[in-house]
Design an enzyme around this catalytic site. Structure first.
Site, PDB file in Angstrom:
ATOM      1  N   ASP A  11       0.572  -0.692  -0.430  1.00 48.88           N
ATOM      2  CA  ASP A  11      -0.194  -0.356   0.474  1.00 48.88           C
ATOM      3  C   ASP A  11       0.730   1.168  -0.118  1.00 48.88           C
ATOM      4  OD1 ASP A  11      -2.536   1.350   0.353  1.00 48.88           O
ATOM      5  OD2 ASP A  11      -1.688   1.560   2.572  1.00 48.88           O
ATOM      6  N   ASP A  13      -0.869   5.725   1.293  1.00 48.72           N
ATOM      7  CA  ASP A  13      -0.662   6.414   1.484  1.00 48.72           C
ATOM      8  C   ASP A  13      -0.949   5.894   3.454  1.00 48.72           C
ATOM      9  OD1 ASP A  13      -0.990   7.899  -0.313  1.00 48.72           O
ATOM     10  OD2 ASP A  13      -3.246   8.477  -0.285  1.00 48.72           O
ATOM     11  N   ASP A 210      -1.982  -0.489   6.025  1.00 46.90           N
ATOM     12  CA  ASP A 210      -2.073  -0.271   7.023  1.00 46.90           C
ATOM     13  C   ASP A 210      -3.788   0.615   7.930  1.00 46.90           C
ATOM     14  OD1 ASP A 210      -2.339   2.091   5.233  1.00 46.90           O
ATOM     15  OD2 ASP A 210      -2.557   3.611   6.877  1.00 46.90           O
TER      16      ASP A 210
END
Length: 268
Positions: A11, A13, A210
């Site tokens: 991922d 961001d 996250d």
């Protein structure tokens, strides 16, 4: 390329990119190590194709990548086999999604999506510059939105989308409306391509994320890395799943975890 045994899906961001500044430079040592070992780093994000192209150019990343939370995979030309670049979409197109959203708005649901915003407004919500905001609005098969209704109405909105074959995922900043696909589906598609291209390799997958929209991808990987951050506590993985939890958020934690994983897998 000689097929390495490890594929890293990450991922962006809040994971490889700092949540506030979008900076990835603290992860440079691990990125360079992956490159030196010829280990594919598959960037996997809610970002658009246009945004990913720019970021990949900055990083010098030439591997396949996944856009818009799994809406499409992009395979560079001559990567798995001779031939042009390949873009594979997994779900409903954006036009179809916007039609459903217009209908739901007429029923009283309150939200604002990227299609409703100008480049300047998207820039204001994201911290992107105007050109970055333009790239963020150039979408294939998803629509990010900000919920403006009551929290109690959100579940009803979610069910209404599901009745039309769509889903609502929570990302770092926005809710994402999309078809019934996710990053895990796109990851599985690409892993199969690696296995078909280099069947002699014992491929192992690592995924880093996250937020809850990374959960399926993390659960689908051989080793999951849950990055520290506000969404980490909402990620639940199957009992017994191999998981690492980073001590630091963003690219600092990403760098530490990837270097640790490379050592764990015996890369010298």
């Amino acid at each position: 390329m000689a097929g390495p045994a490890l594929i890293v899906f990450s991922d962006l961001d809040g994971t490889l990119l700092d949540h506030d500044t979008y900076d990835w430079s603290p992860a440079r040592p691990a990125l360079e190590r992956l490159k030196a070992l010829a280990i594919p780093l598959v960037l996997t994000s809610s970002k658009t194709r246009a945004e990913m192209d720019d970021l990949r150019a900055q990083m010098g990343n030439h591997h396949p990548f996944i856009v818009e939370n799994g809406a499409a995979t992009v395979i560079p030309g001559d990567y798995f086999a001779p031939g042009p670049e390949q873009v594979s979409c997994l779900g409903a197109g954006r036009g179809e999604i916007l039609e459903h959203l217009r209908l739901l708005r007429s029923q009283g649901f309150r939200f604002i999506g990227f299609a409703d915003m100008t480049d300047a407004e998207v820039a204001g919500h994201t911290g992107l510059d105007p050109e970055g905001a333009r790239r963020a609005r150039d979408r294939i098969a998803t629509e990010p939105l900000l919920w403006q209704g009551q929290p109690s109405e959100l579940e009803q909105f979610r069910r209404a989308l599901e009745s039309e074959g769509l889903q609502l995922l929570s990302g770092g900043r926005f809710l994402h409306v999309m078809g019934q696909f996710d990053k895990a589906d796109a990851m599985a598609q690409l892993v199969q391509r690696y296995r078909s291209a280099w069947p002699e390799e014992d491929w192992q997958t690592v995924a880093l994320g996250d937020s809850p929209n990374d959960q399926a991808m993390l659960a689908g990987a051989d080793l999951a890395v849950v990055m520290a951050g506000p969404g980490a506590s909402r990620i639940t993985l199957p009992s017994g799943h191999r998981v690492i939890r980073s001590q630091q958020p963003g690219p600092v934690g990403w760098n530490q975890c990837v270097l640790e994983i490379l050592e764990r897998y015996g890369y010298q």
